[in-house]
Scaffold this motif. Sequence first.
Motif, PDB file in Angstrom:
ATOM      1  N   ILE A  50     -50.354 -48.971  73.043  1.00 41.26           N
ATOM      2  CA  ILE A  50     -49.186 -48.098  73.163  1.00 41.26           C
ATOM      3  C   ILE A  50     -49.291 -47.320  74.461  1.00 41.26           C
ATOM      4  CG2 ILE A  50     -47.935 -46.144  72.152  1.00 41.26           C
ATOM      5  CD1 ILE A  50     -49.050 -46.978  69.428  1.00 41.26           C
ATOM      6  N   GLY A  51     -48.215 -47.322  75.232  1.00 42.47           N
ATOM      7  CA  GLY A  51     -48.191 -46.547  76.462  1.00 42.47           C
ATOM      8  C   GLY A  51     -48.306 -45.063  76.166  1.00 42.47           C
ATOM      9  N   LEU A  52     -49.210 -44.385  76.869  1.00 44.43           N
ATOM     10  CA  LEU A  52     -49.427 -42.954  76.699  1.00 44.43           C
ATOM     11  C   LEU A  52     -48.920 -42.231  77.938  1.00 44.43           C
ATOM     12  CD1 LEU A  52     -50.686 -40.717  74.904  1.00 44.43           C
ATOM     13  CD2 LEU A  52     -52.816 -41.055  76.185  1.00 44.43           C
ATOM     14  N   PRO A  53     -47.845 -41.455  77.783  1.00 46.10           N
ATOM     15  CA  PRO A  53     -47.282 -40.746  78.941  1.00 46.10           C
ATOM     16  C   PRO A  53     -48.254 -39.695  79.486  1.00 46.10           C
ATOM     17  CG  PRO A  53     -45.732 -40.761  77.104  1.00 46.10           C
ATOM     18  CD  PRO A  53     -47.058 -41.235  76.580  1.00 46.10           C
ATOM     19  N   ARG A  54     -48.443 -39.730  80.780  1.00 50.32           N
ATOM     20  CA  ARG A  54     -49.272 -38.735  81.469  1.00 50.32           C
ATOM     21  C   ARG A  54     -48.552 -38.293  82.734  1.00 50.32           C
ATOM     22  NH1 ARG A  54     -54.351 -37.831  79.854  1.00 50.32           N
ATOM     23  NH2 ARG A  54     -55.314 -39.288  78.418  1.00 50.32           N
ATOM     24  N   HIS A  55     -48.830 -37.059  83.126  1.00 51.68           N
ATOM     25  CA  HIS A  55     -48.343 -36.560  84.410  1.00 51.68           C
ATOM     26  C   HIS A  55     -49.227 -37.142  85.510  1.00 51.68           C
ATOM     27  CE1 HIS A  55     -45.556 -33.720  82.626  1.00 51.68           C
ATOM     28  NE2 HIS A  55     -46.511 -33.328  81.792  1.00 51.68           N
ATOM     29  N   LEU A  90     -46.491 -51.683  73.387  1.00 52.44           N
ATOM     30  CA  LEU A  90     -45.318 -50.871  73.085  1.00 52.44           C
ATOM     31  C   LEU A  90     -45.079 -49.837  74.173  1.00 52.44           C
ATOM     32  CD1 LEU A  90     -46.014 -49.956  69.323  1.00 52.44           C
ATOM     33  CD2 LEU A  90     -44.752 -51.910  70.204  1.00 52.44           C
ATOM     34  N   ASP A  91     -43.839 -49.729  74.604  1.00 57.17           N
ATOM     35  CA  ASP A  91     -43.401 -48.663  75.497  1.00 57.17           C
ATOM     36  C   ASP A  91     -42.380 -47.847  74.713  1.00 57.17           C
ATOM     37  OD1 ASP A  91     -42.961 -47.094  77.798  1.00 57.17           O
ATOM     38  OD2 ASP A  91     -41.246 -48.339  78.344  1.00 57.17           O
ATOM     39  N   LEU A  92     -42.814 -46.690  74.214  1.00 58.39           N
ATOM     40  CA  LEU A  92     -41.956 -45.859  73.372  1.00 58.39           C
ATOM     41  C   LEU A  92     -41.017 -45.024  74.229  1.00 58.39           C
ATOM     42  CD1 LEU A  92     -44.688 -44.495  70.929  1.00 58.39           C
ATOM     43  CD2 LEU A  92     -43.142 -46.429  70.551  1.00 58.39           C
ATOM     44  N   GLY A  93     -39.727 -45.248  74.068  1.00 57.91           N
ATOM     45  CA  GLY A  93     -38.730 -44.437  74.739  1.00 57.91           C
ATOM     46  C   GLY A  93     -37.923 -43.663  73.716  1.00 57.91           C
ATOM     47  N   SER A  94     -37.089 -42.770  74.179  1.00 55.45           N
ATOM     48  CA  SER A  94     -36.305 -41.967  73.243  1.00 55.45           C
ATOM     49  C   SER A  94     -35.187 -42.775  72.594  1.00 55.45           C
ATOM     50  CB  SER A  94     -35.724 -40.745  73.947  1.00 55.45           C
ATOM     51  OG  SER A  94     -34.887 -41.153  75.010  1.00 55.45           O
ATOM     52  N   LYS A  95     -34.682 -43.794  73.284  1.00 55.45           N
ATOM     53  CA  LYS A  95     -33.590 -44.613  72.739  1.00 55.45           C
ATOM     54  C   LYS A  95     -34.027 -46.020  72.360  1.00 55.45           C
ATOM     55  CE  LYS A  95     -30.091 -42.155  75.357  1.00 55.45           C
ATOM     56  NZ  LYS A  95     -29.041 -42.236  76.346  1.00 55.45           N
ATOM     57  N   ARG A  96     -35.061 -46.524  73.053  1.00 59.55           N
ATOM     58  CA  ARG A  96     -35.509 -47.897  72.835  1.00 59.55           C
ATOM     59  C   ARG A  96     -37.032 -47.956  72.860  1.00 59.55           C
ATOM     60  NH1 ARG A  96     -31.398 -47.685  76.246  1.00 59.55           N
ATOM     61  NH2 ARG A  96     -32.735 -47.631  78.059  1.00 59.55           N
ATOM     62  N   ILE A  97     -37.557 -48.995  72.214  1.00 58.97           N
ATOM     63  CA  ILE A  97     -38.986 -49.296  72.271  1.00 58.97           C
ATOM     64  C   ILE A  97     -39.121 -50.669  72.910  1.00 58.97           C
ATOM     65  CG2 ILE A  97     -41.107 -49.699  70.959  1.00 58.97           C
ATOM     66  CD1 ILE A  97     -39.886 -47.955  68.721  1.00 58.97           C
ATOM     67  N   GLY A  98     -39.755 -50.712  74.067  1.00 53.44           N
ATOM     68  CA  GLY A  98     -40.018 -51.982  74.721  1.00 53.44           C
ATOM     69  C   GLY A  98     -41.224 -52.636  74.072  1.00 53.44           C
ATOM     70  N   HIS A 134     -54.746 -51.418  59.871  1.00 57.86           N
ATOM     71  CA  HIS A 134     -56.205 -51.549  59.904  1.00 57.86           C
ATOM     72  C   HIS A 134     -56.658 -52.521  61.003  1.00 57.86           C
ATOM     73  CE1 HIS A 134     -56.129 -49.241  56.252  1.00 57.86           C
ATOM     74  NE2 HIS A 134     -55.321 -50.127  55.716  1.00 57.86           N
ATOM     75  N   ILE A 135     -56.002 -52.425  62.157  1.00 59.14           N
ATOM     76  CA  ILE A 135     -56.402 -53.173  63.344  1.00 59.14           C
ATOM     77  C   ILE A 135     -56.561 -52.167  64.478  1.00 59.14           C
ATOM     78  CG2 ILE A 135     -55.249 -55.313  62.617  1.00 59.14           C
ATOM     79  CD1 ILE A 135     -53.000 -54.653  64.630  1.00 59.14           C
ATOM     80  N   PRO A 136     -57.260 -52.547  65.549  1.00 55.27           N
ATOM     81  CA  PRO A 136     -57.401 -51.623  66.671  1.00 55.27           C
ATOM     82  C   PRO A 136     -56.036 -51.309  67.311  1.00 55.27           C
ATOM     83  CG  PRO A 136     -59.009 -53.398  66.832  1.00 55.27           C
ATOM     84  CD  PRO A 136     -58.047 -53.770  65.732  1.00 55.27           C
ATOM     85  N   VAL A 137     -55.807 -50.027  67.527  1.00 52.70           N
ATOM     86  CA  VAL A 137     -54.607 -49.561  68.218  1.00 52.70           C
ATOM     87  C   VAL A 137     -55.082 -48.663  69.351  1.00 52.70           C
ATOM     88  CG1 VAL A 137     -52.434 -48.302  68.046  1.00 52.70           C
ATOM     89  CG2 VAL A 137     -53.230 -49.666  66.099  1.00 52.70           C
ATOM     90  N   HIS A 138     -54.757 -49.047  70.568  1.00 50.39           N
ATOM     91  CA  HIS A 138     -55.203 -48.331  71.759  1.00 50.39           C
ATOM     92  C   HIS A 138     -54.016 -47.633  72.406  1.00 50.39           C
ATOM     93  CE1 HIS A 138     -58.670 -51.070  71.482  1.00 50.39           C
ATOM     94  NE2 HIS A 138     -57.772 -52.027  71.336  1.00 50.39           N
ATOM     95  N   THR A 139     -54.300 -46.546  73.104  1.00 49.61           N
ATOM     96  CA  THR A 139     -53.291 -45.962  73.985  1.00 49.61           C
ATOM     97  C   THR A 139     -53.717 -46.284  75.410  1.00 49.61           C
ATOM     98  OG1 THR A 139     -54.426 -43.812  74.006  1.00 49.61           O
ATOM     99  CG2 THR A 139     -52.634 -44.107  72.400  1.00 49.61           C
ATOM    100  N   TRP A 140     -52.721 -46.428  76.277  1.00 47.47           N
ATOM    101  CA  TRP A 140     -52.998 -46.792  77.665  1.00 47.47           C
ATOM    102  C   TRP A 140     -52.106 -45.983  78.579  1.00 47.47           C
ATOM    103  CZ3 TRP A 140     -56.956 -49.151  79.627  1.00 47.47           C
ATOM    104  CH2 TRP A 140     -56.911 -49.537  80.967  1.00 47.47           C
TER     105      TRP A 140
END
Length: 144
Positions: free
Chosen positions: A57-62, A6-14, A86-92
């Motif tokens: 899930i993409g995790l925004p970083r500077h 998942l790429d979470l954006g303000s208008k869309r989720i890729g 109840h499955i693994p959910v990772h941030t990247w």
Amino acid sequence: MRILGLDLGSKRIGIALSDALGWTAQGLTVIHRAGRARDLARVLELVKKYEVQEIVIGLPRHLDGRLGEGAEEALAWAAELREHLHIPVHTWDERLTTLQAERVLLQADLSRRKRRQVIDKLAAGLILQAFLDNRRQTQAEKER
């Protein structure tokens, strides 16, 4: 084992999906944001439809590594998905993935309108592919 990116954006989720072996990521679709509950329901539908066993899930970083704008939302999504599925959910770390996706699409000579239609799922694919590559490399190093 299918993994959803998942790429979470303000208008869309890729959205991207791995192949069954977890080797490659392909852009799957884009969800146009319609409120948290509806967005979450759509992701849950995709998880069920494709028998997803993990989520990234993409995790925004500077650039300096600090959490960026949108990181709080990404972490909240991760927690909510873990609770529901109840499955693994990772941030990247998603640093520069949108910029990288934009470059790929410019090289493909797509019009601005067409780039806007696919950039989010391409960014999700880049996030997921980086995760898959890292996992494979880590496993290879453990086997040595």
